[in-house]
Design an enzyme around this catalytic site. Structure first.
Site, PDB file in Angstrom:
ATOM      1  N   ARG A   1       0.818  -1.214   0.000  1.00 40.56           N
ATOM      2  CA  ARG A   1       0.000   0.000   0.000  1.00 40.56           C
ATOM      3  C   ARG A   1       0.852   1.264   0.000  1.00 40.56           C
ATOM      4  O   ARG A   1       0.549   2.223  -0.703  1.00 40.56           O
ATOM      5  CB  ARG A   1      -0.964   0.011   1.183  1.00 40.56           C
ATOM      6  CG  ARG A   1      -2.047  -1.067   1.066  1.00 40.56           C
ATOM      7  CD  ARG A   1      -2.900  -1.137   2.295  1.00 40.56           C
ATOM      8  NE  ARG A   1      -2.043  -1.513   3.425  1.00 40.56           N
ATOM      9  CZ  ARG A   1      -2.370  -1.346   4.694  1.00 40.56           C
ATOM     10  NH1 ARG A   1      -3.522  -0.816   5.019  1.00 40.56           N
ATOM     11  NH2 ARG A   1      -1.552  -1.727   5.647  1.00 40.56           N
TER      12      ARG A   1
ATOM     13  N   ASN B   1      -6.154  -3.016   1.732  1.00 40.87           N
ATOM     14  CA  ASN B   1      -6.139  -4.468   1.878  1.00 40.87           C
ATOM     15  C   ASN B   1      -7.571  -4.967   1.924  1.00 40.87           C
ATOM     16  O   ASN B   1      -8.444  -4.308   2.494  1.00 40.87           O
ATOM     17  CB  ASN B   1      -5.447  -4.887   3.172  1.00 40.87           C
ATOM     18  CG  ASN B   1      -3.942  -4.725   3.119  1.00 40.87           C
ATOM     19  OD1 ASN B   1      -3.357  -4.591   2.061  1.00 40.87           O
ATOM     20  ND2 ASN B   1      -3.314  -4.732   4.278  1.00 40.87           N
TER      21      ASN B   1
END
Length: 92
Positions: free
Chosen positions: A20, A38
Protein backbone atom coordinates in the site's frame (compact mmCIF):
# COMPACT_ATOMS: atom_id res chain seq x y z
CA UNK A 1 -4.29 15.18 -21.58
CA UNK A 2 -7.51 13.45 -20.57
CA UNK A 3 -7.53 11.44 -17.34
CA UNK A 4 -8.69 7.85 -16.99
CA UNK A 5 -9.45 5.71 -13.94
CA UNK A 6 -8.85 2.01 -13.44
CA UNK A 7 -9.81 -0.45 -10.72
CA UNK A 8 -7.31 -3.17 -9.76
CA UNK A 9 -7.33 -6.25 -7.54
CA UNK A 10 -3.88 -7.72 -6.88
CA UNK A 11 -3.39 -11.28 -5.60
CA UNK A 12 -0.25 -13.03 -4.38
CA UNK A 13 2.13 -12.01 -1.61
CA UNK A 14 0.65 -8.51 -1.42
CA UNK A 15 -0.25 -7.93 2.23
CA UNK A 16 2.26 -7.20 4.96
CA UNK A 17 4.99 -6.39 2.43
CA UNK A 18 4.66 -2.60 2.04
CA UNK A 19 2.38 -2.80 -1.01
CA UNK A 20 0.00 0.00 0.00
CA UNK A 21 2.76 2.43 0.85
CA UNK A 22 4.75 1.57 -2.28
CA UNK A 23 1.59 2.27 -4.29
CA UNK A 24 0.97 5.52 -2.43
CA UNK A 25 4.46 6.90 -2.98
CA UNK A 26 4.52 5.81 -6.64
CA UNK A 27 1.10 7.29 -7.39
CA UNK A 28 1.96 10.57 -5.70
CA UNK A 29 5.34 10.75 -7.47
CA UNK A 30 3.54 10.65 -10.84
CA UNK A 31 0.69 12.97 -9.83
CA UNK A 32 -1.93 10.21 -9.82
CA UNK A 33 -4.98 10.13 -7.53
CA UNK A 34 -7.10 7.32 -6.07
CA UNK A 35 -6.78 4.89 -3.20
CA UNK A 36 -5.43 1.49 -2.12
CA UNK A 37 -6.57 -0.92 0.62
CA UNK A 38 -6.14 -4.47 1.88
CA UNK A 39 -9.11 -6.80 1.46
CA UNK A 40 -10.16 -9.49 3.93
CA UNK A 41 -9.43 -12.24 1.40
CA UNK A 42 -5.70 -11.37 1.29
CA UNK A 43 -5.85 -9.35 -1.92
CA UNK A 44 -5.13 -5.64 -2.33
CA UNK A 45 -7.59 -3.37 -4.13
CA UNK A 46 -6.64 -0.09 -5.80
CA UNK A 47 -8.22 2.63 -7.89
CA UNK A 48 -5.80 4.78 -9.86
CA UNK A 49 -6.63 7.92 -11.83
CA UNK A 50 -4.48 10.07 -14.07
CA UNK A 51 -2.86 10.31 -17.47
CA UNK A 52 -2.94 6.94 -19.28
CA UNK A 53 0.81 6.78 -20.01
CA UNK A 54 1.64 7.02 -16.28
CA UNK A 55 -0.21 3.85 -15.23
CA UNK A 56 2.59 1.57 -16.36
CA UNK A 57 5.16 3.65 -14.45
CA UNK A 58 3.21 3.30 -11.21
CA UNK A 59 2.74 -0.44 -11.78
CA UNK A 60 6.48 -0.87 -12.42
CA UNK A 61 7.23 0.78 -9.08
CA UNK A 62 4.80 -1.57 -7.33
CA UNK A 63 6.23 -4.64 -9.08
CA UNK A 64 9.70 -3.48 -8.01
CA UNK A 65 8.81 -3.62 -4.32
CA UNK A 66 11.28 -5.81 -2.44
CA UNK A 67 8.85 -8.36 -0.98
CA UNK A 68 5.86 -7.81 -3.26
CA UNK A 69 5.03 -10.87 -5.40
CA UNK A 70 1.95 -10.39 -7.60
CA UNK A 71 0.46 -13.58 -9.06
CA UNK A 72 -2.72 -12.18 -10.60
CA UNK A 73 -4.24 -8.80 -11.45
CA UNK A 74 -7.86 -7.98 -12.28
CA UNK A 75 -7.94 -4.66 -14.10
CA UNK A 76 -10.81 -2.66 -15.59
CA UNK A 77 -11.51 0.89 -16.71
CA UNK A 78 -14.08 2.74 -14.60
CA UNK A 79 -15.53 6.28 -14.67
CA UNK A 80 -13.27 9.17 -13.65
CA UNK A 81 -14.01 10.78 -10.28
CA UNK A 82 -14.01 14.53 -10.80
CA UNK A 83 -12.56 16.62 -8.00
CA UNK A 84 -10.33 13.92 -6.54
CA UNK A 85 -7.00 15.49 -5.63
CA UNK A 86 -4.87 12.92 -3.77
CA UNK A 87 -3.95 9.26 -3.43
CA UNK A 88 -4.84 7.68 -0.09
CA UNK A 89 -4.29 4.48 1.83
CA UNK A 90 -7.67 3.23 3.04
CA UNK A 91 -8.22 0.85 5.91
CA UNK A 92 -10.87 -1.88 6.09
Amino acid sequence: MEKVREHFIFRGNVQGVGFRYTAKYAARAYGMTGWVRNNYDGSVEMELQGEPELFQKVLQEIYGGTYIDINDIERKRIPVEDGENSFKVRFM
